[in-house]
Design a protein around this motif. Structure first.
Motif, short mmCIF file in Angstrom:
data_model
loop_
_atom_site.label_atom_id
_atom_site.label_comp_id
_atom_site.label_asym_id
_atom_site.label_seq_id
_atom_site.Cartn_x
_atom_site.Cartn_y
_atom_site.Cartn_z
N LEU A 102 0.83 -1.19 0.00
CA LEU A 102 0.00 0.00 0.00
C LEU A 102 0.87 1.25 0.00
O LEU A 102 1.83 1.34 0.77
CB LEU A 102 -0.90 0.02 1.23
CG LEU A 102 -1.94 -1.11 1.37
CD1 LEU A 102 -2.62 -1.00 2.74
CD2 LEU A 102 -2.97 -1.02 0.26
N ASN A 103 0.55 2.21 -0.86
CA ASN A 103 1.30 3.47 -0.86
C ASN A 103 0.58 4.48 0.05
O ASN A 103 -0.49 4.20 0.61
CB ASN A 103 1.47 4.00 -2.28
CG ASN A 103 0.15 4.23 -2.99
OD1 ASN A 103 -0.82 4.70 -2.38
ND2 ASN A 103 0.09 3.90 -4.27
N ALA A 104 1.15 5.65 0.18
CA ALA A 104 0.62 6.66 1.11
C ALA A 104 -0.80 7.09 0.71
O ALA A 104 -1.66 7.30 1.57
CB ALA A 104 1.56 7.86 1.14
N GLU A 129 -4.26 6.61 2.93
CA GLU A 129 -5.18 7.68 3.29
C GLU A 129 -6.60 7.38 2.80
O GLU A 129 -7.57 7.60 3.51
CB GLU A 129 -4.69 9.00 2.69
CG GLU A 129 -5.59 10.19 3.03
CD GLU A 129 -5.09 11.49 2.44
OE1 GLU A 129 -5.81 12.50 2.59
OE2 GLU A 129 -3.99 11.51 1.83
N ARG A 130 -6.72 6.88 1.59
CA ARG A 130 -8.03 6.58 1.01
C ARG A 130 -8.79 5.57 1.85
O ARG A 130 -10.00 5.70 2.09
CB ARG A 130 -7.88 6.06 -0.42
CG ARG A 130 -9.21 5.66 -1.07
CD ARG A 130 -8.98 4.94 -2.40
NE ARG A 130 -8.68 5.88 -3.46
CZ ARG A 130 -9.59 6.40 -4.29
NH1 ARG A 130 -10.87 6.11 -4.13
NH2 ARG A 130 -9.23 7.21 -5.25
N TYR A 131 -8.11 4.52 2.30
CA TYR A 131 -8.77 3.42 2.99
C TYR A 131 -8.59 3.46 4.51
O TYR A 131 -8.79 2.46 5.20
CB TYR A 131 -8.24 2.08 2.45
CG TYR A 131 -8.32 1.99 0.94
CD1 TYR A 131 -9.53 2.09 0.27
CD2 TYR A 131 -7.17 1.80 0.18
CE1 TYR A 131 -9.61 2.02 -1.11
CE2 TYR A 131 -7.22 1.72 -1.20
CZ TYR A 131 -8.45 1.83 -1.85
OH TYR A 131 -8.50 1.76 -3.21
N LEU A 132 -8.22 4.65 5.04
CA LEU A 132 -7.87 4.78 6.45
C LEU A 132 -8.98 4.30 7.38
O LEU A 132 -8.70 3.65 8.40
CB LEU A 132 -7.52 6.24 6.76
CG LEU A 132 -7.13 6.54 8.21
CD1 LEU A 132 -5.90 5.73 8.62
CD2 LEU A 132 -6.86 8.04 8.38
N GLY A 139 -7.23 -3.71 9.62
CA GLY A 139 -5.85 -3.27 9.56
C GLY A 139 -5.24 -3.24 8.17
O GLY A 139 -5.92 -3.43 7.15
N LYS A 140 -3.92 -3.03 8.13
CA LYS A 140 -3.20 -2.97 6.86
C LYS A 140 -3.21 -4.32 6.15
O LYS A 140 -3.27 -4.39 4.91
CB LYS A 140 -1.75 -2.53 7.09
CG LYS A 140 -1.58 -1.07 7.46
CD LYS A 140 -0.10 -0.70 7.54
CE LYS A 140 0.09 0.77 7.87
NZ LYS A 140 1.53 1.14 7.96
#
Length: 381
Positions: free
Chosen positions: A19-21, A25-28, A37-38
């Motif tokens: 996952l990139n930054a 942010e989109r899927y926070l 979680g991630k």
């Protein structure tokens, strides 16, 4: 026959990168969930999902899975958008009328999330394309409206041990289930092919496919991300049922009579269940096409709708309404008469002739003819 290939112009390439930054942010709001979680988001990004049907169910399913970040979506539908679709198929607008549903849906979803790969196939699922579409995906979403497609999905998924999410809606009610072949299958729940009206025939409140489609998306996300919802503590397949605003859940078990689950048969043995109403078990002398109906003597022909009374009231092409269940005890044969039976797909009108053939043994002597309208109302409407 030309090979049908999903169209993927304009979609992002599928990959299993971290996952990139921007994605974080989109899927926070999902990533923040302790059970998600991630790792859960990464699993969604790596997933390949097939959505079959972009109607009342397929629209919310596709929107939620695209928004959730499922890495690759393939959308399959051969139908075009019509005005009557807009009451429940909220992904489309008036300007989309007459355009293919899969193509338009793909275009709109790409505009909503450019980070995922979205493919579209402007064709309906059929025995010729089912294997190629299903065998390489991680999950199949059944957003169709007929038993033929569901049996085809079920049998091919069982062959490749691929889970799928079933759903159906009608009126104020609907149901959905994650079908994991190792536990049970759709044939355990519905062992026989049934002819039931769909929402095009019997009607549906637009919010119902929205709710059930959202439920399908939630089941899909839960499965793909490997989270565990509070109501899904069991690994067994569960059928979630909505009736108005009431919900209930039934655990599904493998049936000892299911030939698929117990390895007695494979998808190849059920090819007739996958074909739709393309053939009839009746002798050809009892089958009549829409075109040939015009050649019948109207004064000697009695038209009979063997569907239920509610179906007849919703739409019919005339004639008497004698439901199949009471046909034998109600109808008496007349000499020199053509009895033309019809229903939604031709199944019940075929059964009507089988019943009456056994009861009316003097058909030929009395010049009484029994005819089933090939393909039923579905063939023309």
């Amino acid at each position: 026959m030309s090979k049908q290939v999903p169209h993927s112009q304009g979609s992002a390439p599928g990959n299993k990168s971290e996952l990139n930054a921007q994605e974080h942010e989109r899927y926070l709001r999902q990533i923040q969930l302790p059970s998600f979680g991630k790792d859960g988001q990464q699993r969604l990004k790596n997933a390949k999902v097939l959505i079959i049907g972009l109607g009342g169910l397929g629209c919310p399913v596709a929107q939620y899975l695209a928004a959730a970040g499922v890495g690759e979506l393939t959308l399959v539908d051969g139908d075009a958008v019509s005005l009557s679709n807009l009451q429940r198929q909220v992904l489309f607008s008036e300007r989309d009328i007459a355009a293919n549903k899969a193509r338009i849906a793909a275009e709109k979803l790409r505009g909503a999330n450019r980070d995922i790969a979205i493919k579209s196939l402007e064709a309906n699922l059929n025995p010729d394309n089912a294997h190629q579409l299903i065998k390489h995906c991680d999950l199949v979403l059944d957003c169709t409206d007929n038993f033929y497609s569901r049996y085809l999905i079920n049998d091919v998924c069982a062959n490749y041990n691929i889970p799928w999410v079933y759903a159906s809606v009608l009126g104020f009610q609907g149901q959905a289930a994650l079908i994991q072949p190792r536990h049970s299958c759709f044939r355990c729940l519905y062992p026989e092919l049934a002819e039931t009206p769909n929402c095009n025939e019997a009607g549906v409140i637009g919010a119902v496919p929205g709710i059930i489609g959202g439920m399908q998306a939630l089941l899909a996300i839960n499965h793909l991300a490997q989270t565990r919802l509070p109501t899904l503590e069991t690994e067994q397949n569960q059928l979630h049922i909505l009736q108005g605003l009431q919900t209930r859940c039934i655990t599904l078990h493998k049936s000892p009579d299911c030939d698929i689950c117990n390895g007695r048969k494979t998808y190849r043995d059920f090819s007739q269940d996958h074909q739709g109403r393309s053939t009839s078990l009746l002798d050809s002398k009892h089958i009549i096409s829409w075109e040939d109906v015009q050649s019948l003597d109207a004064e000697k022909t009695i038209l009979i709708d063997v569907r239920d009374s509610d179906e007849h009231k919703n739409f019919n092409i005339g004639g008497f309404n004698i439901p199949l269940e009471i046909l034998e005890e109600t109808l008496q044969p007349e000499e020199n008469t053509y009895y033309l039976f019809y229903c939604q797909s031709g199944q019940r009108s075929d059964k009507a002739i089988k019943l009456l053939e056994n009861k009316w043994i003097d058909l030929k002597t009395n010049n009484t003819y029994l005819l089933s309208l090939y393909g039923g109302l579905n063939q023309k409407y």
